[in-house]
Design an enzyme around this catalytic site. Structure first.
Site: not given
Length: 324
Positions: A140-142, A239
């Site tokens: 998962l992104d930060k 996103r």
């Protein structure tokens, strides 16, 4: 399924149906729980022997040849274990499921060698260092929160990778986007590197296949709460795809564009939107097949407090705007 252990011992005999095939092909048939690449490395290292002799991956075997594997797993990287807070949703001898917090990088990289989820996993379970990427099979992104599954054995790791590649792992997200969506839909647009900013991804004509399904949960005056399901798992996929629809995620620092407040915005909503400094994206549900039993299993976690407050303020703003 093999229990979690640093020592792996395997034995098998070549059947008549497999006779005449290459060693690496036969090993993949006899030990399907392990990846072809790992079996090939064991053959080259002498950890996988045939009739107590070391052969080459391309050597042909005959009926009755006997394969034996004796390997002691060792740390694959020099990552540092750190005592970090982990929200563990589920754990057994095969799997670890974590509800990842915001502001946490998943894997060490340039500028983030410590303080990552991987560092915390190694402290929680040191022998994870014997697995590729400490058992992490997806990211998962930060600043994206929510569910991640981590393998705790080589067998589980290979199985989960296969499930992800075959797209049988179900991943459901919840997000808040700018603008009012009239309905759900599917984005089927390939993704690749941005032509100017190499840190960004973009919809490109020749890129990796990327498919995102979305549906409306709640509509507000100038925002929409959506459920998103991934068919593929590309970097920044949700996103980029939502921004491609001109409905970028609230708070997205990379794809959100110029910050704007909705018309006649209440002071409370204004403060909430200004203070929301991450993409409003949460991995809410995860469903997969247990590597040991074949049972379908799923987990679900509620959206975090910051997204709950954002939705509360959007709902309140919509009620004020409608005069209710």
């Amino acid at each position: 399924m093999q229990p979690m252990s640093s020592q792996i011992s395997l034995k098998a005999e070549v059947t008549e149906q497999l006779s005449g095939n290459r060693l690496d092909q036969i090993a993949a048939k006899l030990f399907p729980e392990y990846s072809r690449a790992r079996l090939q490395s064991w053959i080259r290292d002498g950890a996988l022997l045939v009739n107590n002799k070391q052969l080459r991956p391309r050597d042909r075997l005959e009926t009755g040849d006997f394969l034996i594997v004796e390997v002691q797993l060792e740390s694959t990287e020099s990552w540092v274990a750190e005592q970090l807070p982990l929200d563990i949703v589920f754990e057994d001898e095969h799997l670890l499921v974590i509800n990842k917090a915001s502001d946490m990088v998943v894997h060490p990289a340039a500028g983030h060698q410590q303080g990552t989820l991987l560092n915390g996993i190694l402290y929680h379970h040191p022998t994870q260092n014997e697995l590729p990427r400490a058992g992490i099979v997806h990211r998962l992104d930060k600043d994206t929160t929510g569910l991640m599954v981590v393998a705790k054995t080589l067998i589980a790791h290979a199985d989960l990778v296969n499930q992800l590649q075959s797209r049988t792992v179900k991943r459901e997200y919840e997000a808040v986007v700018h603008g009012v969506l009239t309905g759900g839909g599917t984005v089927d647009s390939p993704l690749g590197r941005h032509s100017v900013n190499r840190k960004k991804r973009a919809v490109v004509e020749i890129g990796q296949e990327a498919i995102t399904h979305y549906r409306v949960i709640n509509r507000f005056r100038s925002h929409t709460q959506v459920q998103v399901n991934l068919e593929t798992g590309r970097t920044h996929q949700i996103r980029v795809h939502m921004a491609h629809l001109n409905h970028a995620l609230v708070g997205d620092p990379m794809y959100g564009g110029r910050f704007q407040l909705p018309a006649a915005c209440s002071p409370e909503l204004s403060d909430c939107l200004r203070g929301f400094k991450r993409q409003a994206l949460h991995a809410r549900k995860l469903e997969l097949v247990r590597p040991d039993s074949g049972e379908l299993i799923s987990w679900e976690v509620a959206i975090p407090a910051d997204m709950q407050e954002l939705i509360r303020q959007l709902r309140k703003d919509a009620e004020i705007g409608s005069g209710t």
